[in-house]
Design a protein around this motif. Sequence first.
Motif, short mmCIF file in Angstrom:
data_model
loop_
_atom_site.label_atom_id
_atom_site.label_comp_id
_atom_site.label_asym_id
_atom_site.label_seq_id
_atom_site.Cartn_x
_atom_site.Cartn_y
_atom_site.Cartn_z
N PRO A 55 8.04 6.35 38.21
CA PRO A 55 9.08 6.67 38.91
C PRO A 55 9.34 6.11 40.48
N PHE A 56 8.17 5.25 40.72
CA PHE A 56 8.20 4.74 42.12
C PHE A 56 8.56 3.27 41.84
N GLY A 57 8.83 2.55 40.84
CA GLY A 57 8.95 1.30 40.65
C GLY A 57 7.90 0.26 40.86
N GLN A 58 6.58 0.93 40.52
CA GLN A 58 5.33 0.01 40.52
C GLN A 58 4.82 -0.27 39.36
N ILE A 59 3.64 -0.99 39.69
CA ILE A 59 2.62 -0.99 38.43
C ILE A 59 1.39 -0.30 39.16
N PRO A 60 0.35 0.30 37.93
CA PRO A 60 0.70 -0.06 36.46
C PRO A 60 1.36 1.19 35.93
N SER A 61 1.75 1.22 34.66
CA SER A 61 1.99 2.36 33.92
C SER A 61 1.20 2.26 32.47
N TYR A 62 1.21 3.37 31.81
CA TYR A 62 0.29 3.22 30.66
C TYR A 62 1.16 4.00 29.40
N GLU A 63 1.37 3.26 28.34
CA GLU A 63 1.90 4.10 27.35
C GLU A 63 0.90 4.19 26.06
N GLU A 64 0.93 5.21 25.37
CA GLU A 64 0.18 5.44 24.05
C GLU A 64 0.61 6.66 23.36
N ASN A 65 0.92 6.41 22.00
CA ASN A 65 1.58 7.20 21.22
C ASN A 65 2.39 8.42 21.93
N GLY A 66 3.47 7.64 22.38
CA GLY A 66 4.38 8.60 23.08
C GLY A 66 4.32 9.14 24.38
N LEU A 67 2.86 9.14 24.94
CA LEU A 67 2.64 9.41 26.26
C LEU A 67 2.77 8.28 27.18
N VAL A 68 3.40 8.58 28.27
CA VAL A 68 3.76 7.55 29.27
C VAL A 68 3.17 8.29 30.77
N LEU A 69 2.36 7.34 31.21
CA LEU A 69 1.49 7.93 32.45
C LEU A 69 1.91 6.80 33.52
N PHE A 70 1.84 7.33 34.73
CA PHE A 70 1.63 6.48 35.86
C PHE A 70 0.49 6.92 36.88
N GLU A 71 0.47 6.42 37.92
CA GLU A 71 -0.66 6.47 38.89
C GLU A 71 -1.98 6.20 38.26
N SER A 72 -2.65 5.05 38.96
CA SER A 72 -3.74 4.51 38.41
C SER A 72 -5.02 5.44 38.32
N GLY A 73 -4.93 6.50 39.26
CA GLY A 73 -6.14 7.27 38.97
C GLY A 73 -5.93 8.28 38.13
N ALA A 74 -4.86 8.54 37.71
CA ALA A 74 -4.55 9.54 36.36
C ALA A 74 -4.86 8.99 35.35
N ILE A 75 -4.30 7.65 35.30
CA ILE A 75 -4.73 6.85 33.93
C ILE A 75 -6.23 6.64 33.80
N VAL A 76 -6.87 6.40 34.66
CA VAL A 76 -8.25 6.24 34.59
C VAL A 76 -8.99 7.46 34.03
N LEU A 77 -8.65 8.47 34.73
CA LEU A 77 -9.19 9.77 34.36
C LEU A 77 -8.53 9.98 32.90
N HIS A 78 -7.52 9.84 32.44
CA HIS A 78 -7.04 10.00 30.96
C HIS A 78 -7.99 9.06 30.02
N VAL A 79 -8.15 7.87 30.50
CA VAL A 79 -8.99 7.08 29.64
C VAL A 79 -10.31 7.59 29.70
N ALA A 80 -10.95 7.94 30.81
CA ALA A 80 -12.25 8.57 30.94
C ALA A 80 -12.88 9.78 30.15
N GLU A 81 -11.70 10.70 29.84
CA GLU A 81 -11.95 11.76 29.26
C GLU A 81 -12.35 11.42 27.89
N ARG A 82 -12.22 10.35 27.29
CA ARG A 82 -12.54 9.84 25.86
C ARG A 82 -13.71 8.98 26.01
N ALA A 83 -14.35 8.87 26.97
CA ALA A 83 -15.38 7.68 27.06
C ALA A 83 -16.71 8.33 27.84
#
Length: 218
Positions: A55-83
């Motif tokens: 929404p702020f017109g920045q990178i990065p964004s993340y898409e996976e199986n219909g999930l769309v995420l922004f904010e690098s910290g939130a994305i890292v946390l989302h990835v980390a939850e599976r690792a």
Amino acid sequence: MTITLSVFAQSPDRGRGLARDMGVRWALEEAGLPYEVRLVSFAAMKEPAHLARQPFGQIPSYEENGLVLFESGAIVLHVAERAPALLPDEPHARAQAIAWIFAALSTLEPPVVEFTMAALFEKDQPWYEARQPMLETRLRARLGQLDARLGDDDWLGGSFSAGDLMTITVLRRLGSTGLLADYPRLAAYVARGEARPAFQRAFAAQLAVFTRSQAASG
Ligand code: GTB
């Protein structure tokens, strides 16, 4: 399951791995999750298609199986939850690793960004010379506290976690300032992170994007 990251088509850091896709790429490499990239120009970042992803017109964004995420910290946390390599299963260690992700972004990053952005873009301002020592003092206070907590350990929570990944990602922004030379344990900490094979793969991938963009425009 395809993961797609939106990243700079031509990163202003010239491939030094300082843009905020770097931490996300690193997390994906640590987690062993393959991903694709969508290259976006500065103009495309402000278009509705990208604003729907970020929404702020920045990178990065993340898409996976219909999930769309922004904010690098939130994305890292989302990835980390599976690792498990990024977030331990033990509940207390897990909560502490998550605390370090937040600390990196909300306690450490603001003085790092204020100091480095002023040095890069505000040197001509009449208040620069008066303000920069104050920003440096604030930044050094945080670096000293982080240094004291890390001590002679390799990682903040005993073993490497997403908290270290985020903290090192933030500290790397100080690379050109020379400040970390005054904190040899922090400098060694950053070097330990950069030596990880997952970091190296992530760094090479973002550099390849920049190198290709130069070849195409040159
Ligand atoms: N809080 C967001 C997140 O963590 O995802 C912040 C995202 C962000 O700041 N993105 C920047 C961006 O898209 C790129 S990373 N900027 C374009 C805009 O706002 O129009 C910040 C960045 C940019 C350049 C350098 N550099 O040249 O060294 C380093 C970091």
